[in-house]
Design an enzyme around this catalytic site. Structure first.
Site, PDB file in Angstrom:
ATOM      1  N   HIS A 148      -7.770  -5.480  -0.262  1.00 20.97           N
ATOM      2  CA  HIS A 148      -6.481  -4.797  -0.116  1.00 20.97           C
ATOM      3  C   HIS A 148      -5.701  -5.320   1.097  1.00 20.97           C
ATOM      4  O   HIS A 148      -4.481  -5.466   1.047  1.00 20.97           O
ATOM      5  CB  HIS A 148      -6.729  -3.295   0.030  1.00 20.97           C
ATOM      6  CG  HIS A 148      -5.487  -2.474   0.119  1.00 20.97           C
ATOM      7  ND1 HIS A 148      -4.540  -2.448  -0.883  1.00 20.97           N
ATOM      8  CD2 HIS A 148      -5.018  -1.648   1.092  1.00 20.97           C
ATOM      9  CE1 HIS A 148      -3.559  -1.638  -0.531  1.00 20.97           C
ATOM     10  NE2 HIS A 148      -3.814  -1.149   0.664  1.00 20.97           N
ATOM     11  N   ASP A 149      -6.400  -5.600   2.187  1.00 17.18           N
ATOM     12  CA  ASP A 149      -5.739  -6.058   3.412  1.00 17.18           C
ATOM     13  C   ASP A 149      -5.035  -7.399   3.262  1.00 17.18           C
ATOM     14  O   ASP A 149      -4.328  -7.817   4.185  1.00 17.18           O
ATOM     15  CB  ASP A 149      -6.761  -6.157   4.552  1.00 17.18           C
ATOM     16  CG  ASP A 149      -6.754  -4.915   5.435  1.00 17.18           C
ATOM     17  OD1 ASP A 149      -5.965  -3.993   5.145  1.00 17.18           O
ATOM     18  OD2 ASP A 149      -7.524  -4.869   6.405  1.00 17.18           O
ATOM     19  N   ASP A 184      -8.400  -6.782  -4.641  1.00 22.93           N
ATOM     20  CA  ASP A 184      -8.012  -5.466  -4.112  1.00 22.93           C
ATOM     21  C   ASP A 184      -8.581  -4.379  -5.020  1.00 22.93           C
ATOM     22  O   ASP A 184      -8.086  -4.169  -6.131  1.00 22.93           O
ATOM     23  CB  ASP A 184      -6.484  -5.388  -4.057  1.00 22.93           C
ATOM     24  CG  ASP A 184      -5.977  -4.078  -3.448  1.00 22.93           C
ATOM     25  OD1 ASP A 184      -6.783  -3.153  -3.225  1.00 22.93           O
ATOM     26  OD2 ASP A 184      -4.761  -3.996  -3.198  1.00 22.93           O
ATOM     27  N   SER A 238       0.840  -1.193   0.000  1.00 22.35           N
ATOM     28  CA  SER A 238       0.000   0.000   0.000  1.00 22.35           C
ATOM     29  C   SER A 238       0.885   1.256   0.000  1.00 22.35           C
ATOM     30  O   SER A 238       1.752   1.388  -0.872  1.00 22.35           O
ATOM     31  CB  SER A 238      -0.923  -0.045   1.222  1.00 22.35           C
ATOM     32  OG  SER A 238      -1.972   0.864   1.101  1.00 22.35           O
ATOM     33  N   ARG A 287     -11.935   6.559   9.785  1.00 19.45           N
ATOM     34  CA  ARG A 287     -11.397   5.204   9.812  1.00 19.45           C
ATOM     35  C   ARG A 287     -12.418   4.196   9.290  1.00 19.45           C
ATOM     36  O   ARG A 287     -12.086   3.264   8.567  1.00 19.45           O
ATOM     37  CB  ARG A 287     -10.979   4.850  11.232  1.00 19.45           C
ATOM     38  CG  ARG A 287     -10.522   3.416  11.415  1.00 19.45           C
ATOM     39  CD  ARG A 287      -9.284   3.102  10.595  1.00 19.45           C
ATOM     40  NE  ARG A 287      -8.658   1.864  11.025  1.00 19.45           N
ATOM     41  CZ  ARG A 287      -7.538   1.386  10.492  1.00 19.45           C
ATOM     42  NH1 ARG A 287      -6.925   2.045   9.527  1.00 19.45           N
ATOM     43  NH2 ARG A 287      -7.015   0.270  10.930  1.00 19.45           N
TER      44      ARG A 287
END
Lengths: 400, 400
Positions: free
Chosen positions: B367-368, B334, B168, B238
């Site tokens: 993405h994680d 992602d 990232s 967040r």
């Protein structure tokens, strides 16, 4: 792109109250003898529905098209919006000679229950207290919205809709109509929608609600009585949601990484990029026309939506025995209501023996494609309605 | 899943200050004679970098691996985080016998410039005023972060990194290192990243920033001096960001439409669905460990990132003459940093004649995925580093 709020009209609550007071406004009032039974287990009474109509209802009342609006839409679908002064939100689709041809069809569009444009919602006055409902209004579901629409349609003397059509949350209502009132829906056109809200979509809605409720001006939902507005929170909610209405590609095409009014970064937290300025404008314009508590109620209704759940987990059962003609439409770049959700509906309709056609339209415009200039969508709607009109025995329209 | 904040440790500013005061803390201080020239056109001086190391630097200082962290990461990559008490954020990847084997390699991870874990950022005290910088800190860019890391690496006596690796925003730094300090990067492993931030990603960041700045407790960025915290705004930021780190499928698998602690809806605005409760927890836990102004600075740095722009619009030029060995990795699900962005990097590296391998890993974790248990990622990293170590003449590791 202007960023000032001064240009924009007065706020939506004032407008809604004005409309409710106007004797000529299209408002259907349901008195204490006609309560609306809500899924939350409470009877809502009295209540009212703000709506608009276009075209003429024929003698045997067989040409009515019910247009169901999306999350932040309203009944002003094919004529200027009295709050914003902007054109109706689907004029490209509805009007004389348009795909939903008001020379042939009688179009009805009503503000959803929980909304803020004349239909009873959290900004309405609770007759029991003389104060706005705020969060004391029971929670609303999509079936509740449809039950209210059903009461309006019956009030208008219509026993069978020629067509129910809508995109996004409008499509959810269309599916609910077709499932709940099978004999009253001759044809149904759900667009860019799903039979249930996904975990990701619930998550995005929750972010929006948290943004509103985190705003100290929200005052536990009592802002109207305290003469404040949670505008900052509502604007953030709208900004987050707005991203989900567009595709990555549409944002790239529209804005890319272009800077606002200059060639280089300002090295500040100003709206440096055009996309930032655009989003801020979307947020600021929205709070002038929409009630924050309505946003909470209507997003919640979408979250709860899950037709199959009401039928033992079987979506096919929800439509069993249907005689409605369906046309299901999705868009390739819609990641909020992706094609997979439409396909589930189509499979269920196939399993229930329904007449259904399905089109996935190639578009890079994202979820909002259903509101935009998409010639393939217009052609599909026109063709589907023409065929349904022949089956219904309606007179042929003028050839375009 | 606990929702209370009481269990969580004291806030991050206190922790960062404690760390800065500890003589044993790994803090590199750069005095007035060693200013950092920022892209914003200002010299930052003095400043400091908080960092951690793992393993042993070999005699000829040829086994150093620089791990670059993502937006909300920090230097505690392979050991317990002193603020949260949780394990390091990449312990699954780094340690004895792990893909980045600390028995073989000397691992460095430093908190980014603008961060809040010991490196100079907006929560740091401005020596000129004795007050926290707040928004008076000049804006930071990814190249600024890398320039600061370069000063740290030189301070440690290292003239050439064996590898720079990160996911990232960490991957952005890896690309910047490989472009800016070509002779100092023997191998580079950018994961789930891109050579520039997309319009959609800028838009999501802007929503987060607006959520923070809309919080009255933000006080124009001066909340530390006024002893407040924009916790509600930061939590909303967040929550919105967290959705983008997961795939639709991952959210569906984890939560679906399951209700929290019950079988039916409460018809309220409580966290009815598990996904809502999860998101709220993510938001609340985050504000205990992260500084709101740092969030503004670091997201802005990502927005500004565009390597090609610095090289006349040509990404290939940014890497021309490189001798670095590259391995580029992306994940199928992602949607924040989709494979297309990695492919652009690979094409540019190919055009510049670089040695590059590329893997798109099939994963539904979004993405994680780069932080999670992805055996294919581990195998790729291990294999790539093994081959690079042979080429570098490092002794072979123990066979796993």
């Amino acid at each position: 792109m202007s960023m000032t709020r001064a240009d924009l009209s007065t706020n939506v609550q004032d407008a809604a109250r004005r409309q409710a007071d106007e004797p000529d406004g299209l408002i259907a009032r349901f008195g204490a003898d006609e309560p609306l039974m809500l899924d939350a287990g409470v009877a809502l009474s009295p209540f009212q529905i703000g709506y608009q109509t276009y075209g003429t209802l024929n003698a045997d009342k067989s040409n009515a098209v019910l247009v169901c609006h999306a999350l932040t839409g309203d009944q002003h679908v094919a004529s200027a919006n009295p709050v914003t002064g902007k054109p109706g939100w689907w004029e490209i689709m509805i009007g004389p000679g348009r795909p939903i041809d008001t020379d042939r069809y009688f179009v009805i569009c009503s503000n959803v229950l929980g909304g803020c444009m004349g239909t009873t919602g959290p900004a309405s006055i609770d007759p029991a207290t003389g104060e706005p409902f705020g969060l004391t209004l029971p929670l609303i579901t999509i079936p509740d919205m449809v039950r209210a629409q059903w009461m309006l349609v019956r009030r208008l003397g219509i026993e069978s809709l020629f067509c129910a059509i809508g995109g996004s949350m409008g499509g959810m209502q269309v599916l609910q109509w077709a499932s709940e009132y099978k004999d009253m829906v001759f044809s149904a056109l759900p667009i860019a929608t799903a039979a249930r809200h996904s975990a990701q979509n619930i998550a995005f809605h929750e972010v929006g609600r948290q943004a509103i409720m985190a705003d100290p001006q929200w005052r536990g939902g009592r802002y109207l009585g305290e003469n404040t507005r949670p505008s900052a929170g509502l604007a953030v909610a709208r900004m987050a949601a707005h991203i989900t209405y567009l595709s990555d590609m549409a944002l790239h095409r529209k804005f890319g990484r272009r800077f606002q009014d200059r060639d280089a970064p300002t090295f500040s937290f100003d709206a440096d990029f055009q996309v930032e300025s655009y989003l801020r404008y979307q947020g600021e314009a929205f709070v002038e026309r929409f009630d924050a508590n309505s946003y909470l109620y209507v997003t919640r209704a979408m979250d709860y939506f899950d037709i199959a759940e009401e039928h033992g987990g079987s979506l096919a059962k929800a439509f069993s025995g249907t005689k409605t003609r369906f046309c299901v439409v999705s868009f390739t770049s819609d990641w909020l209501f992706p094609t997979a959700g439409s396909r589930q509906v189509v499979h269920a309709l196939n399993a229930s023996g329904a007449s259904v056609s399905f089109a996935e339209i190639t578009s890079d415009k994202g979820h909002d494609a259903f509101l935009l200039d998409e010639p393939e969508l217009f052609a599909i709607c026109r063709g589907f309605l023409d065929a349904a009109a022949r089956a219904r025995g309606l007179p042929a329209g003028a050839q375009p």
